[in-house]
Design an enzyme around this catalytic site. Sequence first.
Site, PDB file in Angstrom:
ATOM      1  N   LYS A   1     -24.187  -8.155  -2.480  1.00 57.69           N
ATOM      2  CA  LYS A   1     -24.205  -9.200  -3.500  1.00 57.69           C
ATOM      3  C   LYS A   1     -22.768  -9.562  -3.860  1.00 57.69           C
ATOM      4  O   LYS A   1     -21.860  -8.748  -3.692  1.00 57.69           O
ATOM      5  CB  LYS A   1     -24.961  -8.749  -4.739  1.00 57.69           C
ATOM      6  CG  LYS A   1     -24.663  -7.328  -5.140  1.00 57.69           C
ATOM      7  CD  LYS A   1     -25.708  -6.783  -6.084  1.00 57.69           C
ATOM      8  CE  LYS A   1     -25.758  -5.275  -6.090  1.00 57.69           C
ATOM      9  NZ  LYS A   1     -26.625  -4.709  -5.069  1.00 57.69           N
TER      10      LYS A   1
ATOM     11  N   SER B   1     -22.648  -4.466 -17.590  1.00 54.81           N
ATOM     12  CA  SER B   1     -22.508  -4.155 -16.169  1.00 54.81           C
ATOM     13  C   SER B   1     -23.786  -4.519 -15.437  1.00 54.81           C
ATOM     14  O   SER B   1     -24.777  -4.943 -16.046  1.00 54.81           O
ATOM     15  CB  SER B   1     -22.195  -2.668 -16.005  1.00 54.81           C
ATOM     16  OG  SER B   1     -23.278  -1.900 -16.474  1.00 54.81           O
ATOM     17  N   TYR B   2     -23.794  -4.352 -14.129  1.00 54.96           N
ATOM     18  CA  TYR B   2     -24.916  -4.755 -13.280  1.00 54.96           C
ATOM     19  C   TYR B   2     -26.238  -4.168 -13.789  1.00 54.96           C
ATOM     20  O   TYR B   2     -26.354  -2.950 -13.973  1.00 54.96           O
ATOM     21  CB  TYR B   2     -24.641  -4.298 -11.843  1.00 54.96           C
ATOM     22  CG  TYR B   2     -25.588  -4.894 -10.852  1.00 54.96           C
ATOM     23  CD1 TYR B   2     -25.488  -6.243 -10.518  1.00 54.96           C
ATOM     24  CD2 TYR B   2     -26.573  -4.137 -10.257  1.00 54.96           C
ATOM     25  CE1 TYR B   2     -26.352  -6.806  -9.616  1.00 54.96           C
ATOM     26  CE2 TYR B   2     -27.448  -4.691  -9.344  1.00 54.96           C
ATOM     27  CZ  TYR B   2     -27.330  -6.031  -9.031  1.00 54.96           C
ATOM     28  OH  TYR B   2     -28.195  -6.590  -8.139  1.00 54.96           O
ATOM     29  N   PRO B   3     -27.231  -5.030 -14.043  1.00 53.99           N
ATOM     30  CA  PRO B   3     -28.431  -4.548 -14.750  1.00 53.99           C
ATOM     31  C   PRO B   3     -29.522  -3.928 -13.872  1.00 53.99           C
ATOM     32  O   PRO B   3     -30.546  -3.520 -14.398  1.00 53.99           O
ATOM     33  CB  PRO B   3     -28.958  -5.809 -15.430  1.00 53.99           C
ATOM     34  CG  PRO B   3     -28.547  -6.914 -14.533  1.00 53.99           C
ATOM     35  CD  PRO B   3     -27.262  -6.486 -13.862  1.00 53.99           C
ATOM     36  N   ARG B   4     -29.339  -3.907 -12.571  1.00 53.25           N
ATOM     37  CA  ARG B   4     -30.367  -3.264 -11.732  1.00 53.25           C
ATOM     38  C   ARG B   4     -29.818  -1.962 -11.167  1.00 53.25           C
ATOM     39  O   ARG B   4     -29.092  -1.944 -10.185  1.00 53.25           O
ATOM     40  CB  ARG B   4     -30.791  -4.199 -10.600  1.00 53.25           C
ATOM     41  CG  ARG B   4     -31.847  -5.203 -11.018  1.00 53.25           C
ATOM     42  CD  ARG B   4     -32.387  -5.924  -9.819  1.00 53.25           C
ATOM     43  NE  ARG B   4     -31.396  -6.855  -9.297  1.00 53.25           N
ATOM     44  CZ  ARG B   4     -31.348  -8.149  -9.574  1.00 53.25           C
ATOM     45  NH1 ARG B   4     -32.256  -8.673 -10.372  1.00 53.25           N
ATOM     46  NH2 ARG B   4     -30.442  -8.921  -9.071  1.00 53.25           N
TER      47      ARG B   4
END
Length: 857
Positions: free
Chosen positions: A10, A335-338
């Site tokens: 990503k 920060s990145y949620p997954r």
Amino acid sequence: MKTVLMVAEKPSLAQSIAKILSKGSCSSRKGLNGACSVHEYMGTFSGQSVRFKMTSVCGHVMSLDFIGKYNNWDKVDPAELFTKAPTEKKEANPKLNMVKFLQVEGKGCDYVVLWLDCDKEGENICFEVLDAIEPVMNRPYGSERTVYRAKFSSITDTDIWAAMNKLGEPNRNEALSVDARQELDLRIGCAFTRFQTKYFQGKYGNLDSSLISFGPCQTPTLGFCVERHDKIQSFKPETYWVIQAKVFKGKESPLTLDWDRVRVFDREVGQMFVNMTKTSREAKVESVSKKEKAKQRPLALNTVEMLRVASSSLGMGPQHTMQIAERLYTQGYISYPRTETNHYHDNFDLKGTLRQQANNPFWAQEVKALLSEGLNRPRKGSDAGDHPPITPMRAASEGELGSDGWRLYEYIVRHFIATVSQDCKYLQTTISFTIASEGFSCSGKTLISPGFTEVMPWLGIPLEEAMPVCERGDVFTVEEIKLVERQTSPPDYLTEADLITLMEKHGIGTDASIPVHINNISQRNYVTVENGRKLKPTNLGIVLVHGYYKTDAELVLPTIRGAVEKQLNLIAQGKANYQQVLQHTLDIFKRKFHYFFDTIASMDELMEVTFSPIAATGKPLSRCGKCHRFMKYIQAKPSRLHCAGCDETYSLPQNGAIKLYKELRCPLDEFELVLWTSGSRGKSYPLCPYCFSNPPFRDMKKGMGCNECTHPSCQHSLNSLGIGQCVECEGGVLVLDPTSGPKWKMACNRCNVMVHFFEHAHRVQVAQESCEACEASLVAVDFNKTRSPLPDGETQHSGCVFCDPVFQDLVELKHATMRHPSMTRGGGARRGGRGRGRGRREKKPKDKMAALAAYFV
DNA sequence: GCAAGGTC
């Protein structure tokens, strides 16, 4: 100089990795698809000076589907989807043009380093990337290796550099196990979905059977909800008895005691204990224990925990929560949620993160205290090697985030502060009593230090009345002893949070897909979301699950996904052959399918008692062209017409209202026309219920009304009522709405453009002749003498709506901007015809001959 | 029109 292409999963990861590897000195530019960026820098690669190009994909590049002709539900037998139907890989998101993008960036590169996520999906994407770029990369000299795989366990300087210095190669077996999963999910899901949808479609009037889906994740998800529903339904309340005792000492207020036996299910037994206890008026203190206890601070936040809390405490559904979280992430707030990880890496900058929150009035006090007294070490969680826990990245105020954005952000911040706070400490005091020989006790909590509950006050120890001070041997006076009758109560419906926990526990879905599955079962009307975000199955949901129970319970049990995953893991570990596992599993499900097919009647029995047959639903509306009896209009979704005489169902446009159209008939099939209206002020047009599903002419498609019908002479057709090409869209025609007077209008038969004209005219008609300048059909208008806006008191005028100067001020475009060249006021109108010859399609009525030809085929 | 899995 040679070039090394590096690809992450990503855009955000490409950026962080490039920043680490270039030591912050890369130059970045956007790629051709606008979504991915390319970060370039100089460095060394296996001992030589090279140019690095770090970029990313956006998840999977390709997705699996059947080849085109197998996507026709009417012509393909669902059983063929198990083996016969070939599949192909299509670009997962054609808008992103990912293959093209990779080829542009990969062209002329000498080496590729794959930085995809280190899980099976990532391994699969490695090969999708390679398939795209290998053909355009430079040819290696001799047998030199050109493809490398970076294996990293976290996005930290040390891990990323360690991965770069120890490159491996992509794992074909892991990728193959994903290929197998994709093919199984596709073939099984689509076969069952198409079969049961088609079987129940049009059978029941009050059943929305536009789609009845089946899937290895969504169906067990629904199963959990129905299982709880069944427990509630079959629950039989039981009566039980407890002894309630109240005691007091001196002038203190009385204490209510809990019985050591808790409860009994026999009244007489309860009464016996009461009688026995009542023999004494004294409650003797047997022991007083004081224990210091702690309520643990939370683990660092990962996705499923965030979804649980958002649903149970913020009342936000998982799908919505993820949308909000993604926005907060792309705007740089979190920060990145997954992520599955709920453990902070040793070198994570906890203090810096905390410092950013020192000025927010809501928690500044607690943050400052922590900064000066020192942070507590976060609890040890598990590191899945994907991303750090969900953490605030910068300060924010309520105003800049919007309501739900702020609520989620606030929770994430409070949760983070809690992870570096002390545990909450309290004192639990338990006093044990005996009355006669029966044991009783009472206990209470008093706060020692609030710790993290200072920032999560809703988890704090509630203030209780202080426990009396006493010691062993003290005697209290019994104020009351009584037997109280109570009943066991049924469990409640599953909450979303409960469901998420169950799914996680059984390995149904992933952190990214759990919200999607929950959303699906509610969007498709298998469950409804009730107060408190409880999931209550609908009749349809219940019948489906009970139907599977009756025929093949494995289809709905949560274990089935796990069993398949186990097989797939054998491929990933290289212990089983990809083709064999695929064949074997497909065989099993093919047999399940055929059994389901043969026994669908037993599911239908359940449908029959829950839903009413279509023939018994709806109200008579219009006449059938075949048997000339009235057909019934079923308003429930999907709205349709049903002819009981012919046992046929005719679909209708959705999202609008239908009424009879003056008992006029379609000249082709004698069906009575119905009038479709999009709303009170929207557009409307007549349609023939038969033609709508069975296009009468070659140039027509399913779902067309009379306003797109190319019948050469019918008074309701496009040919008779079409005026001119749409001013907005390509290929659309503006068609007179003959029912719209006195607020006359014409509407585009493709897009939402609507033109209001000739208000209060008592007649508006489309003439045979066309405008010489723009080829639009001329329109004849009739006004009442008293209200005529025409010059010199005239009541009639005929001309081109677009070009005629008299009509200029009587035409008004709605819902769209003007683009028709001759409609620009004061501009080209008088000169006319400027719009011609620019490659725009001519208006349809020009094709009258073609339509005629089609008619007589 | 269908699955589940990535991600925007």
